[in-house]
Design a protein around this motif. Structure first.
Motif, PDB file in Angstrom:
ATOM      1  N   LEU A 110       0.800  -1.234   0.128  1.00 27.97           N
ATOM      2  CA  LEU A 110       0.010  -0.058   0.232  1.00 27.97           C
ATOM      3  C   LEU A 110       0.549   1.285   0.338  1.00 27.97           C
ATOM      4  CD1 LEU A 110      -2.443  -1.180   2.520  1.00 27.97           C
ATOM      5  CD2 LEU A 110      -2.866  -1.088  -0.207  1.00 27.97           C
ATOM      6  N   ARG A 111       2.125   1.254   0.049  1.00 23.41           N
ATOM      7  CA  ARG A 111       3.297   2.285  -0.331  1.00 23.41           C
ATOM      8  C   ARG A 111       2.442   3.341  -1.539  1.00 23.41           C
ATOM      9  NH1 ARG A 111       9.135  -0.292  -0.786  1.00 23.41           N
ATOM     10  NH2 ARG A 111       7.353  -1.384  -2.108  1.00 23.41           N
ATOM     11  N   ALA A 112       2.334   3.117  -2.553  1.00 29.51           N
ATOM     12  CA  ALA A 112       2.687   4.055  -3.332  1.00 29.51           C
ATOM     13  C   ALA A 112       1.143   4.345  -3.184  1.00 29.51           C
ATOM     14  CB  ALA A 112       2.900   3.226  -5.115  1.00 29.51           C
ATOM     15  N   GLU A 113       0.430   3.343  -3.522  1.00 30.73           N
ATOM     16  CA  GLU A 113      -1.672   3.915  -3.759  1.00 30.73           C
ATOM     17  C   GLU A 113      -2.191   2.920  -2.999  1.00 30.73           C
ATOM     18  OE1 GLU A 113      -3.040   4.015  -7.535  1.00 30.73           O
ATOM     19  OE2 GLU A 113      -1.204   2.518  -8.528  1.00 30.73           O
ATOM     20  N   PRO A 114      -3.752   3.095  -2.871  1.00 29.10           N
ATOM     21  CA  PRO A 114      -4.542   2.519  -2.173  1.00 29.10           C
ATOM     22  C   PRO A 114      -4.726   1.217  -3.625  1.00 29.10           C
ATOM     23  CG  PRO A 114      -4.938   4.376  -1.986  1.00 29.10           C
ATOM     24  CD  PRO A 114      -4.119   4.881  -2.644  1.00 29.10           C
ATOM     25  N   ILE A 115      -5.380  -0.253  -2.984  1.00 30.76           N
ATOM     26  CA  ILE A 115      -5.581  -1.346  -3.684  1.00 30.76           C
ATOM     27  C   ILE A 115      -7.194  -1.003  -3.449  1.00 30.76           C
ATOM     28  CG2 ILE A 115      -5.713  -3.377  -3.867  1.00 30.76           C
ATOM     29  CD1 ILE A 115      -2.924  -2.315  -4.778  1.00 30.76           C
ATOM     30  N   VAL A 116      -7.991  -1.515  -4.825  1.00 28.05           N
ATOM     31  CA  VAL A 116      -9.765  -1.879  -5.022  1.00 28.05           C
ATOM     32  C   VAL A 116      -9.504  -3.080  -4.616  1.00 28.05           C
ATOM     33  CG1 VAL A 116     -11.048  -0.830  -6.025  1.00 28.05           C
ATOM     34  CG2 VAL A 116     -10.027   0.273  -5.757  1.00 28.05           C
ATOM     35  N   LEU A 117     -10.647  -3.817  -3.878  1.00 31.57           N
ATOM     36  CA  LEU A 117     -10.494  -4.943  -3.710  1.00 31.57           C
ATOM     37  C   LEU A 117     -12.725  -4.975  -4.584  1.00 31.57           C
ATOM     38  CD1 LEU A 117      -9.438  -6.073  -0.535  1.00 31.57           C
ATOM     39  CD2 LEU A 117      -8.183  -5.626  -2.699  1.00 31.57           C
ATOM     40  N   SER A 118     -12.881  -5.614  -5.582  1.00 29.23           N
ATOM     41  CA  SER A 118     -14.257  -6.321  -5.788  1.00 29.23           C
ATOM     42  C   SER A 118     -14.404  -7.504  -5.754  1.00 29.23           C
ATOM     43  CB  SER A 118     -13.998  -4.856  -7.707  1.00 29.23           C
ATOM     44  OG  SER A 118     -13.868  -4.539  -7.608  1.00 29.23           O
ATOM     45  N   VAL A 119     -16.025  -7.335  -5.167  1.00 26.04           N
ATOM     46  CA  VAL A 119     -16.335  -8.851  -4.620  1.00 26.04           C
ATOM     47  C   VAL A 119     -17.400  -8.776  -6.154  1.00 26.04           C
ATOM     48  CG1 VAL A 119     -15.408  -8.774  -3.123  1.00 26.04           C
ATOM     49  CG2 VAL A 119     -18.079  -8.024  -3.061  1.00 26.04           C
ATOM     50  N   PRO A 120     -18.222 -10.041  -6.368  1.00 20.47           N
ATOM     51  CA  PRO A 120     -18.895  -9.956  -7.363  1.00 20.47           C
ATOM     52  C   PRO A 120     -20.379 -10.357  -6.415  1.00 20.47           C
ATOM     53  CG  PRO A 120     -18.323 -12.407  -6.896  1.00 20.47           C
ATOM     54  CD  PRO A 120     -17.117 -11.375  -5.954  1.00 20.47           C
ATOM     55  N   ALA A 121     -21.496 -10.542  -7.041  1.00 24.26           N
ATOM     56  CA  ALA A 121     -22.908 -11.162  -6.418  1.00 24.26           C
ATOM     57  C   ALA A 121     -22.652 -12.202  -5.809  1.00 24.26           C
ATOM     58  CB  ALA A 121     -24.025 -10.453  -6.626  1.00 24.26           C
ATOM     59  N   VAL A 122     -22.891 -12.657  -4.449  1.00 26.66           N
ATOM     60  CA  VAL A 122     -22.768 -14.137  -4.271  1.00 26.66           C
ATOM     61  C   VAL A 122     -24.251 -14.475  -3.636  1.00 26.66           C
ATOM     62  CG1 VAL A 122     -21.603 -16.296  -2.706  1.00 26.66           C
ATOM     63  CG2 VAL A 122     -20.434 -13.904  -3.305  1.00 26.66           C
ATOM     64  N   GLU A 123     -24.599 -15.755  -4.115  1.00 25.65           N
ATOM     65  CA  GLU A 123     -25.974 -16.019  -3.837  1.00 25.65           C
ATOM     66  C   GLU A 123     -25.864 -16.224  -2.054  1.00 25.65           C
ATOM     67  OE1 GLU A 123     -23.841 -20.406  -4.772  1.00 25.65           O
ATOM     68  OE2 GLU A 123     -23.374 -18.480  -5.373  1.00 25.65           O
ATOM     69  N   LYS A 124     -27.179 -15.920  -1.671  1.00 25.79           N
ATOM     70  CA  LYS A 124     -26.932 -15.640  -0.093  1.00 25.79           C
ATOM     71  C   LYS A 124     -27.201 -17.862   0.591  1.00 25.79           C
ATOM     72  CE  LYS A 124     -29.927 -11.548  -0.255  1.00 25.79           C
ATOM     73  NZ  LYS A 124     -31.388 -11.068   0.553  1.00 25.79           N
ATOM     74  N   THR A 125     -27.287 -18.439   0.051  1.00 28.22           N
ATOM     75  CA  THR A 125     -26.947 -20.141   0.685  1.00 28.22           C
ATOM     76  C   THR A 125     -25.755 -19.480   0.844  1.00 28.22           C
ATOM     77  OG1 THR A 125     -27.198 -20.887  -1.101  1.00 28.22           O
ATOM     78  CG2 THR A 125     -28.531 -20.837   0.152  1.00 28.22           C
ATOM     79  N   ARG A 126     -24.008 -19.370   0.235  1.00 22.67           N
ATOM     80  CA  ARG A 126     -22.853 -19.322  -0.385  1.00 22.67           C
ATOM     81  C   ARG A 126     -22.476 -19.121   0.998  1.00 22.67           C
ATOM     82  NH1 ARG A 126     -20.302 -22.305  -3.279  1.00 22.67           N
ATOM     83  NH2 ARG A 126     -21.716 -22.331  -4.563  1.00 22.67           N
ATOM     84  N   TYR A 127     -22.084 -18.564   2.631  1.00 23.04           N
ATOM     85  CA  TYR A 127     -21.131 -18.097   2.955  1.00 23.04           C
ATOM     86  C   TYR A 127     -19.574 -17.827   2.582  1.00 23.04           C
ATOM     87  CZ  TYR A 127     -17.939 -16.423   6.615  1.00 23.04           C
ATOM     88  OH  TYR A 127     -17.154 -15.836   7.514  1.00 23.04           O
ATOM     89  N   TYR A 128     -19.660 -16.469   2.391  1.00 28.65           N
ATOM     90  CA  TYR A 128     -18.086 -16.545   1.941  1.00 28.65           C
ATOM     91  C   TYR A 128     -17.366 -14.759   2.676  1.00 28.65           C
ATOM     92  CZ  TYR A 128     -18.707 -11.485  -0.386  1.00 28.65           C
ATOM     93  OH  TYR A 128     -18.855 -10.356  -0.787  1.00 28.65           O
ATOM     94  N   SER A 129     -16.825 -14.481   2.899  1.00 32.32           N
ATOM     95  CA  SER A 129     -16.262 -13.782   3.614  1.00 32.32           C
ATOM     96  C   SER A 129     -14.488 -12.675   3.159  1.00 32.32           C
ATOM     97  CB  SER A 129     -15.804 -13.703   5.180  1.00 32.32           C
ATOM     98  OG  SER A 129     -14.208 -14.672   5.679  1.00 32.32           O
ATOM     99  N   VAL A 130     -13.817 -11.564   3.401  1.00 39.32           N
ATOM    100  CA  VAL A 130     -13.037 -10.831   3.063  1.00 39.32           C
ATOM    101  C   VAL A 130     -12.088 -10.831   4.344  1.00 39.32           C
ATOM    102  CG1 VAL A 130     -11.371 -10.153   1.008  1.00 39.32           C
ATOM    103  CG2 VAL A 130     -13.618 -11.061   0.353  1.00 39.32           C
ATOM    104  N   MET A 131     -11.157 -11.450   5.092  1.00 36.87           N
ATOM    105  CA  MET A 131     -11.092 -10.836   6.339  1.00 36.87           C
ATOM    106  C   MET A 131      -9.658  -9.602   5.282  1.00 36.87           C
ATOM    107  SD  MET A 131      -9.612 -13.011   9.541  1.00 36.87           S
ATOM    108  CE  MET A 131      -7.411 -13.614   8.872  1.00 36.87           C
TER     109      MET A 131
END
Length: 481
Positions: A110-131
């Protein structure tokens, strides 16, 4: 009077120090700045506890994002690595790895600039997380089913000194306390046939610098860094060298002033007045002894710092900077128990190395069972699991059926007892064809079991608050051999 244990420790540490000692001429002024032996030992003990998670994180980052020949390499900085598989005994860079959810892994510069994380739509029955976990091992943010919902979105991760505006289209900004940071994506896998669907979700995880997101010219590249080679053995021998290196990328928070000043007195950190290697041999031996004492404190905290419930240790060890508030022992215990764990609201981790009476679990001596009464499975909004590890290395174990855990998606294929309860057979050899669906293979040695409750329910019955919830994990029972 020195005990035999003291003599053995001193001899071992002296040998290590002798291997790494470098004789450097130093001025009288520098000598005057040295702490005395007792101070050096006390600083080392506290510094080891403070620095353990930082050094452990650096070692993982080095193997995953720097050294292409490490055997554990994933991808360079700012590039995501999707793993279309679950972890096995061959994965050794991280202790107590999760084998429930295929990982996507990212280390950010992250020294030069921020990073953008994009996530798709995920079906509600499938758990996901980005920690999001930084170099201090602070979990400073979440994206995913629980935290932000199942809709698609763009999120920005910024470094500790970022002061810019939030661009249009960014749903939320997360600020890392260090210039390098990790993102661990967990995507639920229902069964082996479900892997192509997990891959589709992973294909929607996108990572790009802010300039690319805004379609603007990129800023100048940050200075190249000569990262010191790291592995488990090198970290043990040169702990404070690695801490010294890592701290340059971690501006001190308000609660770190005192410990940083102390570390500077033994030549560690950005505020140091001389190099750690310049300390005399006697000081280095005392520092080695202080480190050992610090390690023993961490182990003791893990053994007694959490509440024991039916033999399971349950607590809340992971969180953000405010969560720890300078409790470096809790943070060190979290890393030692299983680095990169989730906040309790995201997942709770009951851990067991003993029976309820304190007897060590040992697959070479006994067979065990774990029975969930009818209707009393772990209460979660996502899923739960019980994972087997080697009790000494805390790594997954090789076994004849390639099974490392039993989790709730496996329930339809398992056999319930006549009263509706479910018994897991925890042993090194198969319990027989009729029970093999419920077999969790154990090592021919000490056992370490970790239960994972993803997105634990908050209403009763619940494991929350950790250790004091209305739901309690059942006791592990020694079976007749």
């Amino acid at each position: 009077m020195l005990t035999k244990r003291d003599l053995l420790r001193s001899a071992a540490l002296a040998a290590i120090t002798a291997m790494t000692a470098i004789t450097v001429p130093v001025s009288a002024q520098t000598k005057a700045e040295w702490p005395n032996l007792f101070e050096a030992k006390a600083i080392a003990e506290e510094g080891f506890i403070y620095g353990l998670p930082i050094v452990m994180n650096y070692a993982v980052m080095y193997e995953y994002a720097v050294d292409k020949n490490s055997g554990q390499y994933k991808a360079p900085f700012n590039q995501i690595k999707n793993e279309a598989r679950v972890y096995t005994y061959k994965d050794t860079a991280v202790i107590t790895p999760n084998s429930d959810t295929p990982y996507s892994l990212l280390f950010m510069d992250l020294r030069a600039e921020p990073i953008v994380l994009s996530v798709p739509a995920v079906e509600k029955t499938r758990y996901y997380s980005v920690m999001l976990c930084d170099g201090n091992t602070f979990n400073y943010g979440y994206i995913g089913s629980r935290a932000t919902g199942s809709e698609a979105g763009d999120y920005m991760v910024v470094g500790p000194d970022w002061k810019g505006a939030t661009p249009p289209g960014i749903k939320k900004v997360f600020q890392s306390s260090t210039q390098f940071s990790a993102a661990a994506y967990r995507t639920q896998l229902f069964n082996s046939a479900d892997m192509p669907n997990v891959e589709k979700v992973q294909a929607g995880y996108k990572v790009q610098p802010l300039s690319a997101y805004l379609k603007q010219p990129a800023p100048p590249a940050p200075a190249a860094i000569d990262f010191p080679k790291a592995n488990a053995e090198l970290v043990k021998k040169n702990f404070f060298d690695y801490l010294d290196f890592a701290l340059q990328f971690a501006p001190a928070g308000p609660e770190e002033g005192v410990i940083r000043e102390k570390l500077a007195r033994i030549g560690v950190g950005p505020g140091k007045t001389f190099d750690f290697k310049d300390l005399p041999l006697t000081h280095k031996i005392e520092i080695g002894l202080g480190m050992k004492d610090g390690e023993e404190k961490v182990e003791k905290y893990l053994a007694s710092g959490e509440k024991s419930v039916n033999g399971w240790k349950i607590g809340s060890l992971f969180g953000d900077r405010q969560f720890y508030s300078g409790d470096w022992l809790k943070r060190a215990a979290a890393a030692k128990g299983g680095i990169y764990g989730n906040d309790a609201v995201e997942a709770v981790y009951p851990m067991a190395k003993t029976l309820a009476d304190g007897e060590v679990l040992d697959g070479s001596r006994h067979k065990y069972t774990l029975t969930f009464p009818a209707g009393q499975f772990p209460p979660v909004d996502a899923f739960w699991s019980v994972t087997m590890y080697d009790g000494k290395s805390q790594l997954l174990i090789e076994n004849s059926i390639n099974r490392y855990l039993i989790n709730s998606p496996m329930l339809p294929g398992m056999k319930k007892n006549a009263d509706g309860s479910l018994t897991l057979y925890i042993q090194k050899d198969s319990p027989g064809a009729d029970k093999e669906s419920n077999w969790l293979p154990a090592p021919n040695d000490e056992i370490y079991l970790v239960m994972r409750l993803y997105w634990p329910k908050v209403e009763a019955p619940s494991i929350l608050p950790p250790g004091n919830g209305t739901w309690k994990p059942p006791a592990i029972v020694r079976a007749a051999n």
